[in-house]
Design an enzyme around this catalytic site. Structure first.
Site, PDB file in Angstrom:
ATOM      1  N   ILE A  70       0.888  -1.162   0.000  1.00 52.20           N
ATOM      2  CA  ILE A  70       0.000   0.000   0.000  1.00 52.20           C
ATOM      3  C   ILE A  70       0.927   1.212   0.000  1.00 52.20           C
ATOM      4  O   ILE A  70       1.885   1.274   0.777  1.00 52.20           O
ATOM      5  CB  ILE A  70      -0.960  -0.023   1.221  1.00 52.20           C
ATOM      6  CG1 ILE A  70      -1.786   1.267   1.310  1.00 52.20           C
ATOM      7  CG2 ILE A  70      -0.264  -0.301   2.527  1.00 52.20           C
ATOM      8  CD1 ILE A  70      -2.908   1.207   2.394  1.00 52.20           C
ATOM      9  N   SER A  71       0.685   2.145  -0.907  1.00 51.32           N
ATOM     10  CA  SER A  71       1.586   3.300  -1.060  1.00 51.32           C
ATOM     11  C   SER A  71       1.555   4.198   0.170  1.00 51.32           C
ATOM     12  O   SER A  71       0.576   4.219   0.922  1.00 51.32           O
ATOM     13  CB  SER A  71       1.160   4.144  -2.271  1.00 51.32           C
ATOM     14  OG  SER A  71       1.056   3.340  -3.412  1.00 51.32           O
TER      15      SER A  71
END
Ligand code: SAH
Length: 224
Positions: A70-71
């Site tokens: 997940i960024s």
């Protein structure tokens, strides 16, 4: 009487952490109020594995299932702000992952279509959006490198995995005046976040800085 149940304490703890993340994003130069508002209202802790819940509001990428990530919130905020999403827009996202970026886009756009090559990530993300009451998202497991021609054209396209070269077939699925943002570069080398804006027959490109994403891999994942 004051309610001191664990859930409420956890809830207010998350709200405090979310508020301090928003201050940090402002300090980094994110000023778009709609984007900041979306980031404040989507609970990132619901999109990270339970063992990382304490780090949900740190400004860093975190591991999710299927070896993906997940960024970092600042990267999500930057990409979303640069994408300039309006409330009438139809948006395509390639790389559903946890579904966090999708949820942010869904707060801003009319409709979001998202694709991931892992069926299990799509299923997990769908369950999260349902809990949050987000109903303007369609997701499918598939190879996003081909886009989604049946639903094209899109006002905006966001690719959240690094492509080796400019995605001409995705640019073809943009409306005139449409914007696509994608990281470009090798899996283990320098990647540049790149914006493409379609203007009639012309496509203008703009560099948005260095980033680090997992690679865009052609084909649907065999397992999971
Ligand atoms: N936006 C996500 C982060 C995604 S990580 C989030 O907010 O959590 C990148 C994702 O791209 C991974 O889930 C990976 O499975 C997916 N991906 C890689 N190649 C793909 C392809 N060809 N088509 C669709 N998804 C792809």
């Amino acid at each position: 009487m004051t309610d001191t149940s664990g859930t409420d304490e956890a809830g207010s703890d998350h709200r405090i952490k979310a508020a301090s993340l928003i201050l940090r994003l402002r300090a980094l130069g994110v000023s778009d109020r709609r984007v900041l508002n979306a980031m404040e209202t989507v609970p990132r802790e619901k999109f990270v594995p339970p063992e990382f819940a304490d780090h949900a509001y740190d400004d860093r990428a975190l591991p999710i299932s299927c070896g993906q990530t997940i960024s970092a919130p600042s990267v999500v905020a930057l990409m979303t702000a640069q994408l300039d999403v309006r409330d009438r827009h139809k948006v395509l996202e390639i790389g559903t992952g946890s579904g966090y970026q999708t949820a942010i886009l869904a707060k801003l756009a009319r409709r979001v279509t998202t694709i991931d090559r892992y069926q299990s990530l799509v299923k997990e993300a769908e369950a999260r959006w349902t809990v949050l009451g987000l109903r303007n998202i369609s997701a499918m497991a598939g190879d996003g490198t081909a886009g989604w021609s049946r639903q094209a054209p899109f006002d905006r396209i966001l690719v959240t995995a690094a492509a080796k070269q400019a995605p001409a077939n995705l640019v073809a699925q943009l409306v005139d005046g449409g914007i696509l943002i994608t990281p470009l570069g090798p899996a283990d080398g320098v990647q540049r976040l790149t914006l493409f804006e379609k203007d009639g027959e012309q496509v203008e490109t703009r560099d948005l800085g260095a980033v680090r994403f997992v690679p865009l891999v052609a084909g649907v994942a065999q397992n999971l």
